[in-house]
Design an enzyme around this catalytic site. Structure first.
Site, PDB file in Angstrom:
ATOM      1  N   ARG A  16     -29.221  18.052 -26.120  1.00  0.00           N
ATOM      2  CA  ARG A  16     -27.795  17.922 -25.786  1.00  0.00           C
ATOM      3  C   ARG A  16     -27.750  18.149 -24.283  1.00  0.00           C
ATOM      4  NH1 ARG A  16     -24.823  20.611 -29.863  1.00  0.00           N
ATOM      5  NH2 ARG A  16     -24.556  18.532 -30.713  1.00  0.00           N
ATOM      6  N   PRO A  17     -27.533  17.097 -23.499  1.00  0.00           N
ATOM      7  CA  PRO A  17     -27.882  17.086 -22.078  1.00  0.00           C
ATOM      8  C   PRO A  17     -26.974  17.861 -21.120  1.00  0.00           C
ATOM      9  CG  PRO A  17     -26.834  15.029 -22.657  1.00  0.00           C
ATOM     10  CD  PRO A  17     -26.997  15.806 -23.940  1.00  0.00           C
ATOM     11  N   CYS A  18     -26.962  19.174 -21.257  1.00  0.00           N
ATOM     12  CA  CYS A  18     -26.176  19.998 -20.335  1.00  0.00           C
ATOM     13  C   CYS A  18     -26.749  19.957 -18.921  1.00  0.00           C
ATOM     14  CB  CYS A  18     -26.073  21.426 -20.849  1.00  0.00           C
ATOM     15  SG  CYS A  18     -27.637  22.217 -21.228  1.00  0.00           S
ATOM     16  N   HIS A  19     -28.011  19.541 -18.775  1.00  0.00           N
ATOM     17  CA  HIS A  19     -28.611  19.433 -17.437  1.00  0.00           C
ATOM     18  C   HIS A  19     -27.946  18.338 -16.610  1.00  0.00           C
ATOM     19  CE1 HIS A  19     -30.928  16.700 -20.059  1.00  0.00           C
ATOM     20  NE2 HIS A  19     -31.065  15.934 -18.984  1.00  0.00           N
TER      21      HIS A  19
END
Length: 173
Positions: free
Chosen positions: A135-138
């Protein structure tokens, strides 16, 4: 009277990745519930009673390897992060940020229909994301383009964004 099953076994494995050994967990149905990196703020650690079993994680390990090799841009895995309704709305918005793109905390707030005054709460929800990388929080950055916090460390955020082509520089993974 029917009783609900209370089998709450947590399965876990370690995936060797360019970011370091990643701890993956899954629920009894084999649905991924977390991915944590070493030293991650708020990351999970193996608990007593958890069952080490790599079988629920084969697809995740294959997809992570392809992602880190630059061959996969979208994960196709069943994920189940548990959080408040607000956090789950924020996490769903993260899922819509495409590979190679970035967004801001304010843009995430707008996507879920909250005011810009809620940006700190959005940041808190992003920081509590239990499924790093998947889940691409970056991909969330500051409004001024700065690379703001990442629970697994800014060095890992830079490596992921560079891998995806969102930052200039040599591919570090």
């Amino acid at each position: 009277m029917t009783l609900l099953s209370t089998n709450m076994t947590t399965y876990w494995t370690i995936d060797t990745a360019p970011l370091g050994p990643l701890l993956l967990t899954a629920d009894p149905d084999g649905v991924l519930t977390s991915l944590s990196a070493p030293g991650q703020k708020g990351g999970r650690t193996v608990q007593s009673g958890w069952r080490r079993d790599p079988s629920p994680f084969r697809a995740a390990e294959e997809q992570l390897a392809a992602y880190f090799a630059g061959e996969l841009k979208e994960f196709r895995l069943e994920l189940r992060g548990t959080g408040t309704e607000f956090r789950e709305r924020v996490w769903a918005a993260l899922d819509s940020v495409p590979y190679g793109a970035t967004t801001t905390y304010g843009e995430i707030a707008a996507r879920i229909g909250v005011s810009r005054a809620a940006v700190r709460a959005v940041g808190g929800a992003i920081g509590a994301n239990p499924l790093l990388v998947l889940r691409p929080c970056h991909r969330v950055i500051g409004a001024d383009g700065s690379l703001t916090g990442y629970a697994a460390g800014l060095d890992r955020k830079v490596r992921l964004l560079t891998l995806e082509g969102a930052l200039d520089g040599p591919t570090p993974l």
